[in-house]
Design an enzyme around this catalytic site. Sequence first.
Site, PDB file in Angstrom:
ATOM      1  CD  GLU A  22      45.299  41.233  36.237  1.00  0.00           C
ATOM      2  OE1 GLU A  22      46.408  41.635  35.862  1.00  0.00           O
ATOM      3  OE2 GLU A  22      44.421  41.982  36.697  1.00  0.00           O
ATOM      4  CD  GLU A  47      38.117  36.098  35.103  1.00  0.00           C
ATOM      5  OE1 GLU A  47      38.153  34.867  34.851  1.00  0.00           O
ATOM      6  OE2 GLU A  47      38.354  36.570  36.235  1.00  0.00           O
ATOM      7  CE  LYS A  72      49.132  43.813  37.340  1.00  0.00           C
ATOM      8  NZ  LYS A  72      47.766  44.277  37.052  1.00  0.00           N
ATOM      9  CD  GLU A  86      39.828  52.296  39.561  1.00  0.00           C
ATOM     10  OE1 GLU A  86      40.044  51.105  39.266  1.00  0.00           O
ATOM     11  OE2 GLU A  86      40.612  52.984  40.220  1.00  0.00           O
ATOM     12  CB  SER A 116      36.569  49.937  40.239  1.00  0.00           C
ATOM     13  OG  SER A 116      36.662  50.034  38.848  1.00  0.00           O
ATOM     14  CB  CYS A 166      53.645  48.437  41.640  1.00  0.00           C
ATOM     15  SG  CYS A 166      51.866  48.335  41.454  1.00  0.00           S
ATOM     16  CB  CYS A 183      44.826  48.518  38.979  1.00  0.00           C
ATOM     17  SG  CYS A 183      44.784  49.828  40.154  1.00  0.00           S
ATOM     18  CD  GLU A 242      33.316  51.009  38.124  1.00  0.00           C
ATOM     19  OE1 GLU A 242      34.477  50.983  37.681  1.00  0.00           O
ATOM     20  OE2 GLU A 242      32.796  50.060  38.730  1.00  0.00           O
TER      21      GLU A 242
END
Lengths: 159, 589
Positions: free
Chosen positions: B372, B377, B369, B284, B330, B514, B310, B287
């Site tokens: 996710e 993908e 999560k 990141e 990102s 978090c 994230c 990037e």
Amino acid sequence: MAEIKLPENKLNQLKEVAKSFNNDGGELINVLHKAQEIFGYLPAEVQEVVAKELNVSVAHVYGVVSFYSFFTMTPKGKHPISICLGTACYVRGAEKVLDEFRKLLKIQVGETTPDGKFSLSGLRCVGACGLAPVVTIGEKVYGRVAPDGVKEILAEYKD
Amino acid sequence: MELIKLTIDKRSVEVEKGTTILQAARQIGIDIPTLCYFSLGDMKIENKPGGCRICVVEVEGRRNLAPACATECMAGMVVRTNTIRVLNARRTVLELILSDHPFDCLVCAKSGNCELQDLAHKFGVREIPYKGEQSTYRKDTSPSIIRDVDKCVMCRRCEMMCNDVQSVGALSAVNRGFQSVVAPAFEMNLDKSVCTYCGQCVAVCPTGALTEVDHTRQIIAALADPNKTVVVQTAPAVRAALGEEFGMEPGTLVTGKMVTALREIGFDYVFDTDFAADLTIMEEGTELLGRLGKFLAGDKEVKLPILTSCCPAWVNFFEHNFPELKDVPSTSRSPQQMFGAIAKTYFADKIGVNRKELVVVSVMPCLAKKYECSRDEFKHDNNPDVDFSISTRELAALIKQANIDLVTLPEEDFDNPMGESTGASVIFGTTGGVIEAAVRTAYEVHTGKKLEKVDFEELRGLEGIRHAEVDFDGLKLNIGIAHGLGNARQLLNDVRDGKSEFHAIEIMACPGGCIGGGGQPLHHGNSTILKARQMALYREDAGKPIRKSHENPFIVKLYEEFLGKPMSEKSHHLLHTHYFDKSTKIVVE
């Protein structure tokens, strides 16, 4: 990405309505009233558009639609049947008339027959108490309806 | 500031005008029971519909009882919180609520941590005198969250979180009277709605109406399977909160004890998501510098500000609400997914295990999560990079089921190579941490100079929206930070309208980041717990010998042995992703 489709002219009408209320989320109920006038009922697609136009969540729009009994998500039948349940009609047996309609059409109040022909609703007083019990189908008014006359009335609507 | 005096239970108290009876009573240590009321103190999160009537009190001169949570103090008010009339009224209210509540407490996921159960216990309820109709509604299971609205008490806390705080709008009270439930639009299931799975509804639900999908059974099955190698990764915020489930002080770091417990449970390798967080910074950060470099060279097309990626609930949020910005964040995968991708390639090769025999478990402070790791993908031949994601609460349950006393365990270190991490990665667990970690690395890479001070105090704190300017040796970098999706929406609207002045923005879906995640031990509205967790992470960071991601020796080795360099073709394949338009489009017929 999900897509919802609505006819162009009605969609534009709805957007105009929202605009006339300044696309203000606080005017949700007023916009829903107009939307129901335009579409006849409030299907999920219409609620999605209302939410987007007023910048409120769809869940909130549905919360309001499902709370107020005036709003309906079921399209009215081709021949909307209303049975007056006002005091005069009620004491003269309107409920038994309603039961007969329910039995013959196999639907409850607020529902529409699967073929889209009839829908059933109750209403309070059409100002024809002298004719109690009163039933209206579309624009036509039937007076002094008895349960055993229901079958005959329905037979008028063959198409 | 106007002060007013009143009397509560014969004790006089002076409070600011606007204070409620409930707040005033708590100031002098008088406990008034509550159910629907919820507040996260100074974080501007409050729910007081005055609906449940558990907190009623007697006010002299007032005919009816007053809800303490929603009644403001008046000068000279005389309040009684424990008269027979008050106690009887509260009991009746509770009995009525319980008369429409399932009695499966023994096997309920919320048992032992349920505010309704606590009240029944406190009031000494032994039988329900009312018999009547019971609500019955279908159970709704999504990849992350289970809705069992038969257990709903209509406190509306979830609705407040979902709408007022997160601006997600997945939940609303629908229907009327006895048929009322809190549900998504058209009473569809959560997975068909705009839900982001942030889990903040679960974090505030007083009962078992909203809970996480429990994956502990599948993990026990994998551990018991001799053909499987099971590795576990633990997210930064877990170590700062897990101890609370075992009666330890909020803010106690249990990193070493947690590692020991995971080993005792039987995980073959105990690794750290922090390792993957360091990897995230490499990708990141590169990037960010790449986009900045293009921008400074006059490229008008380059997408700035870069947005962190994230947080999976945040990703879901912009896919639903800002699909036109899907090229802006990102492309770096989250640390959880980077870990999975590396574990099932680089690490699986190293130990000679087929990816299908390798089970990757993650312990996360998060419910999103779970969703996710189920995204297509992030699968290879239908085999997910991360097989199961469990919350901090589920890990605590797993430790308890294994009859392990976390408190008295010795401390052990993570395994290598994917257990080594830096201070930069530890602070991923709090709002402001990801961008601070990125700045530490990006600064040194960009300027070629060593940072004299790695602490960026200006990026820290708990304000919902923060901004800071960081000096990259003459290049002024504008950084924005938002936590809570409602705050994120404000910054995003600016980005969409081309009004954003920022070069980079960090976004975390949950209030506090978090540390306040939907999978953390329940804080029950105590914001000092969140602050203690945040301080714990900064403490862990300060105590680490290495505090910059690019100095992690195992990360350096991973690039040398496997990935090449950040943003390499292999990195793109394994560590980056793309986003989808999940919005609803209106088209004409």
